[in-house]
Scaffold this motif. Structure first.
Motif, PDB file in Angstrom:
ATOM      1  N   GLU A   1       3.679   2.450  -0.435  1.00 22.66           N
ATOM      2  CA  GLU A   1       3.548   2.060  -1.835  1.00 22.66           C
ATOM      3  C   GLU A   1       2.705   3.309  -3.026  1.00 22.66           C
ATOM      4  OE1 GLU A   1       4.399  -2.646  -2.577  1.00 22.66           O
ATOM      5  OE2 GLU A   1       2.073  -1.622  -2.688  1.00 22.66           O
ATOM      6  N   ASP A   2       2.305   4.140  -2.084  1.00 21.21           N
ATOM      7  CA  ASP A   2       1.603   5.209  -2.550  1.00 21.21           C
ATOM      8  C   ASP A   2       2.783   6.309  -2.985  1.00 21.21           C
ATOM      9  OD1 ASP A   2      -1.032   4.290  -2.152  1.00 21.21           O
ATOM     10  OD2 ASP A   2      -1.199   5.914  -1.363  1.00 21.21           O
ATOM     11  N   SER A   3       3.069   6.925  -4.100  1.00 22.60           N
ATOM     12  CA  SER A   3       4.007   7.993  -4.273  1.00 22.60           C
ATOM     13  C   SER A   3       2.864   9.451  -4.903  1.00 22.60           C
ATOM     14  CB  SER A   3       4.646   7.448  -5.668  1.00 22.60           C
ATOM     15  OG  SER A   3       5.058   6.724  -5.632  1.00 22.60           O
TER      16      SER A   3
ATOM     17  N   SER B   1      -5.457   8.827  -2.312  1.00 19.50           N
ATOM     18  CA  SER B   1      -5.563   7.103  -2.764  1.00 19.50           C
ATOM     19  C   SER B   1      -6.807   6.922  -1.702  1.00 19.50           C
ATOM     20  CB  SER B   1      -4.485   6.485  -2.323  1.00 19.50           C
ATOM     21  OG  SER B   1      -3.655   6.869  -0.988  1.00 19.50           O
ATOM     22  N   ASP B   2      -7.321   5.251  -2.109  1.00 17.32           N
ATOM     23  CA  ASP B   2      -7.729   4.736  -1.784  1.00 17.32           C
ATOM     24  C   ASP B   2      -7.539   4.673  -0.616  1.00 17.32           C
ATOM     25  OD1 ASP B   2      -6.569   3.127  -1.630  1.00 17.32           O
ATOM     26  OD2 ASP B   2      -7.626   1.082  -2.750  1.00 17.32           O
ATOM     27  N   GLY B   3      -6.914   4.164   0.322  1.00 17.71           N
ATOM     28  CA  GLY B   3      -6.699   4.611   2.014  1.00 17.71           C
ATOM     29  C   GLY B   3      -6.812   5.244   2.599  1.00 17.71           C
ATOM     30  N   LEU B   4      -7.909   6.752   1.955  1.00 20.88           N
ATOM     31  CA  LEU B   4      -8.274   7.152   2.569  1.00 20.88           C
ATOM     32  C   LEU B   4      -9.513   7.111   2.346  1.00 20.88           C
ATOM     33  CD1 LEU B   4      -8.603  10.438   4.126  1.00 20.88           C
ATOM     34  CD2 LEU B   4      -9.202  11.058   1.271  1.00 20.88           C
TER      35      LEU B   4
ATOM     36  N   ALA C   1       0.109   8.288  -7.129  1.00 20.66           N
ATOM     37  CA  ALA C   1      -0.369   6.604  -7.620  1.00 20.66           C
ATOM     38  C   ALA C   1      -0.105   5.810  -6.607  1.00 20.66           C
ATOM     39  CB  ALA C   1       0.491   5.784  -8.324  1.00 20.66           C
ATOM     40  N   ASP C   2      -1.056   4.911  -6.523  1.00 21.79           N
ATOM     41  CA  ASP C   2      -1.087   3.574  -5.555  1.00 21.79           C
ATOM     42  C   ASP C   2      -0.402   3.425  -6.282  1.00 21.79           C
ATOM     43  OD1 ASP C   2      -1.923   1.745  -4.005  1.00 21.79           O
ATOM     44  OD2 ASP C   2      -4.000   2.866  -3.705  1.00 21.79           O
ATOM     45  N   GLY C   3       0.424   1.796  -6.018  1.00 24.10           N
ATOM     46  CA  GLY C   3       1.399   0.451  -6.855  1.00 24.10           C
ATOM     47  C   GLY C   3       1.054  -0.190  -5.812  1.00 24.10           C
TER      48      GLY C   3
ATOM     49  N   ARG D   1      -5.598   0.671   7.298  1.00 18.43           N
ATOM     50  CA  ARG D   1      -5.203   0.065   7.106  1.00 18.43           C
ATOM     51  C   ARG D   1      -4.381  -0.136   5.750  1.00 18.43           C
ATOM     52  NH1 ARG D   1     -11.489  -1.879   8.814  1.00 18.43           N
ATOM     53  NH2 ARG D   1     -11.514   0.617   9.385  1.00 18.43           N
ATOM     54  N   ASP D   2      -4.315   0.751   4.944  1.00 21.83           N
ATOM     55  CA  ASP D   2      -3.756   1.105   4.131  1.00 21.83           C
ATOM     56  C   ASP D   2      -2.891   1.768   3.697  1.00 21.83           C
ATOM     57  OD1 ASP D   2      -2.827   0.485   1.112  1.00 21.83           O
ATOM     58  OD2 ASP D   2      -5.196   1.038   0.491  1.00 21.83           O
ATOM     59  N   ASN D   3      -2.019   2.370   3.245  1.00 19.74           N
ATOM     60  CA  ASN D   3      -1.646   3.519   2.404  1.00 19.74           C
ATOM     61  C   ASN D   3      -2.471   4.438   2.299  1.00 19.74           C
ATOM     62  OD1 ASN D   3       0.670   2.404   0.798  1.00 19.74           O
ATOM     63  ND2 ASN D   3       1.268   1.868   3.011  1.00 19.74           N
ATOM     64  N   THR D   4      -1.939   6.293   2.695  1.00 21.82           N
ATOM     65  CA  THR D   4      -3.274   7.245   2.637  1.00 21.82           C
ATOM     66  C   THR D   4      -2.375   8.339   2.302  1.00 21.82           C
ATOM     67  OG1 THR D   4      -4.255   6.609   4.459  1.00 21.82           O
ATOM     68  CG2 THR D   4      -4.663   8.946   3.423  1.00 21.82           C
TER      69      THR D   4
HETATM   70 MN    MN Z   1      -4.197   1.669  -2.104  1.00 25.18          MN
END
Ligand code: MN
Length: 242
Positions: free
Chosen positions: A20-22, A189-192, A33-35, A228-231
């Protein structure tokens, strides 16, 4: 004129089904952007936000105000999309990054932020977070109730207090910086940042001179640490200033 080199990488990670990141990375705009939202809504929101900023590229010299207006347009489009498509109700996104803007006849960096994606500046071996998160955890830190070192483990670490799509006029933070030769920026994004401590991010940015390699390696390490998240990572280097 600023001459830049840049690289980017994004990955769904090891736990999520959808990325969901772009991102957009092309002078004069570098943005992530982190949707958020169910039923693919997060993906839609982050793409809408990025599309508004991407439309600024190639349109000639930018002013900081152009960036603010694009962020406001993105917000309106996301709000409109949420009300037209009930299955996407509640869609929203963070939006952060940097833009090259003209001011008083010179070029400057404009760093903008809504939400908890981040922009860092890496210079002289030091990693410095330029953006302030709009998050529940940041509010606790500001109130002196939470040690920043424990923020990454906090149960409310994913609660964003400002986003595009949540209110008619969210305020984007925007700050201008003087370009300095050798500047390296990290937009992510916060995935990193939820997977890797700043000290490790700084170590990798110091070790990998090529921005595309640095971006790819940061995403790889985030996945190795849990994924654990999109990065999403964009690395921008200022290579000439004249
Ligand atoms: Mn995120």
């Amino acid at each position: 004129m600023l001459t830049v080199r840049w690289g980017s990488a994004t990955d769904v990670g090891r736990a999520r089904q959808v990325n969901e990141d772009s991102l957009f990375a092309e002078p004069p705009i570098f943005a992530v952007a982190d949707g958020m939202g169910g039923h693919a809504a997060g993906e839609v929101a982050s793409q809408l936000a990025i599309a508004e900023l991407a439309a600024l590229a190639g349109a000639g010299p930018l002013a900081a105000e152009d960036v603010c207006q694009a962020i406001a347009r993105a917000n309106h489009r996301i709000l409109a999309t949420g009300s037209e498509r009930p299955e996407w109700a509640g869609l929203g996104t963070t939006l952060t990054g940097l833009a090259v803007v003209e001011l008083a006849g010179g070029q400057h960096w404009a760093v903008f932020n809504v939400g908890d994606s981040r922009v860092y500046r890496f210079a002289d071996g030091l990693l410095n977070q330029l953006t302030t998160d709009h998050s529940a955890v940041q509010e606790l830190i500001d109130a002196g109730l939470l040690d920043p070192a424990r923020a990454r483990q906090h149960p409310r670490r994913n609660v964003v207090t400002r986003s595009l799509g949540s209110e008619p006029e969210p305020l984007a933070d925007l700050e201008l910086y003087e370009p300095v030769l050798g500047d390296r920026f990290l937009v992510c994004s916060d995935g990193l940042t939820n997977e890797l401590p700043d000290v490790e991010i700084g170590r990798l940015l110091a070790a990998l001179a090529d921005p595309a390699e640095a971006a790819a390696e940061l995403v790889r390490r985030a996945n190795q640490a849990g994924g654990r998240d999109n990065t999403t990572v964009v690395v921008v280097d200022l290579t000439a200033l004249d």
